[in-house]
Design an enzyme around this catalytic site. Structure first.
Site, short mmCIF file in Angstrom:
data_model
loop_
_atom_site.label_atom_id
_atom_site.label_comp_id
_atom_site.label_asym_id
_atom_site.label_seq_id
_atom_site.Cartn_x
_atom_site.Cartn_y
_atom_site.Cartn_z
N LYS A 1 -10.56 -2.05 7.21
CA LYS A 1 -9.43 -1.83 7.96
C LYS A 1 -9.91 -1.49 9.38
O LYS A 1 -10.47 -0.33 9.59
CB LYS A 1 -8.63 -0.51 7.23
CG LYS A 1 -7.36 -0.19 7.81
CD LYS A 1 -6.80 0.83 6.85
CE LYS A 1 -5.65 1.54 7.68
NZ LYS A 1 -4.75 2.24 7.20
N GLU B 1 0.90 -1.28 -0.14
CA GLU B 1 -0.03 -0.11 -0.11
C GLU B 1 0.88 1.26 0.04
O GLU B 1 1.83 1.25 0.90
CB GLU B 1 -0.76 -0.16 1.24
CG GLU B 1 -1.54 1.40 1.47
CD GLU B 1 -2.12 1.21 2.79
OE1 GLU B 1 -2.68 0.08 3.35
OE2 GLU B 1 -2.39 2.51 3.48
N ARG C 1 0.62 10.41 1.11
CA ARG C 1 1.14 11.23 2.32
C ARG C 1 2.46 11.98 1.90
O ARG C 1 2.88 12.81 2.68
CB ARG C 1 1.47 10.50 3.39
CG ARG C 1 0.37 10.06 4.03
CD ARG C 1 0.68 9.27 5.36
NE ARG C 1 -0.39 8.29 5.82
CZ ARG C 1 -0.20 7.55 6.76
NH1 ARG C 1 0.81 7.68 7.69
NH2 ARG C 1 -0.88 6.56 6.95
C1 3PG Z 1 -1.64 3.25 8.07
O1 3PG Z 1 -1.59 4.43 7.23
O2 3PG Z 1 -2.25 2.35 7.85
C2 3PG Z 1 -0.71 3.36 9.24
O3 3PG Z 1 0.10 4.65 9.52
C3 3PG Z 1 0.20 2.36 9.19
O4 3PG Z 1 0.27 2.09 10.61
P1 3PG Z 1 1.82 1.83 11.38
O5 3PG Z 1 2.72 3.01 10.77
O6 3PG Z 1 1.28 2.11 12.82
O7 3PG Z 1 2.12 0.54 10.87
#
Ligand code: 3PG
Length: 210
Positions: free
Chosen positions: A130, A43, A47
């Site tokens: 999710k 994914e 950002r």
């Molecule tokens: C996301 O965008 O799904 C989260 O920021 C990922 O979460 P993590 O950085 O805590 O793994």
């Protein structure tokens, strides 16, 4: 579309590296490292300014089924799908984002953090969501409690999960796949630590073997 299609698109892949990539120049070696570690999906979060180019590069790499993450608007859905996203992930449930994904026949995975949000997703015909942010929400006990009244729901828990916590999520029957950024962080990319990305990915996907 919906989640049967998400499961089909993921094709059994259960570990989802969540990637925030500052520079498109790293997309090729990053994809190589993920594939070498055994990843079959990823994914790319919207950002960073380079996210679309990263998505394009990784979507054409060949070894990965690539989706877009942190998708907040219908316009971003358009851009993501044009760039090659095979699925769309959002941190929350937004009806316009879901509608745009349906229009474009791309599986969508909205974030939910409560039974009420899950019911909204189920009501519009989705069955995979999710669970975000999974660990701060309560981790496995939260997932178990939330899954109990909704046996049809499949979850992609993400947020605060690491290598140590991964196996328990993967063992949960309601979990379709698990997402996380720990396998490939912006710091890894900045330092060119592709060997470490490969190692962490292999540890997650295969328990260490490459
Ligand atoms: C996301 O965008 O799904 C989260 O920021 C990922 O979460 P993590 O950085 O805590 O793994």
């Amino acid at each position: 579309m919906s989640d049967t299609d998400l499961a089909r698109v993921l094709d059994g892949a259960r570990v989802m590296p969540v990637l925030t990539v500052p520079s498109a120049a790293t997309a090729g070696p990053l994809a190589d490292a993920l594939v070498a570690g055994g990843a079959r999906c990823a994914e790319i979060t919207f950002r960073t300014p380079d996210a679309e180019q990263v998505l394009k590069t990784m979507a054409t790499h060949g070894g990965l089924t690539v989706g877009a993450g942190t998708v907040l608007t219908p316009e971003q859905v358009d851009r993501a799908v044009t760039a090659g996203a095979r699925f769309v992930v959002s941190p929350g449930f937004d009806e316009e984002v879901v509608a745009k994904c349906r229009e474009l026949s791309v599986p969508v995975v909205p974030g939910i953090a409560s039974a009420t949000e899950l019911m909204r997703a189920l009501r519009v015909g989705l069955d995979s969501v999710k669970l975000f942010p999974a660990e701060p929400l309560g981790g496995i006990p939260m997932l178990r409690a939330l899954a109990a009244p909704f046996p049809q729901a499949r979850f992609v828990p993400t947020g605060g999960i690491d290598a140590a916590r991964l196996p328990a999520y993967l063992a949960d029957p309601a979990v379709l796949a698990v997402g996380g950024s720990w396998m490939a962080t912006p710091a890894h990319l900045e330092r060119g630590q592709y060997g470490e990305i490969r190692r962490l990915t292999a540890e997650a996907v295969h328990g260490g073997a490459t």
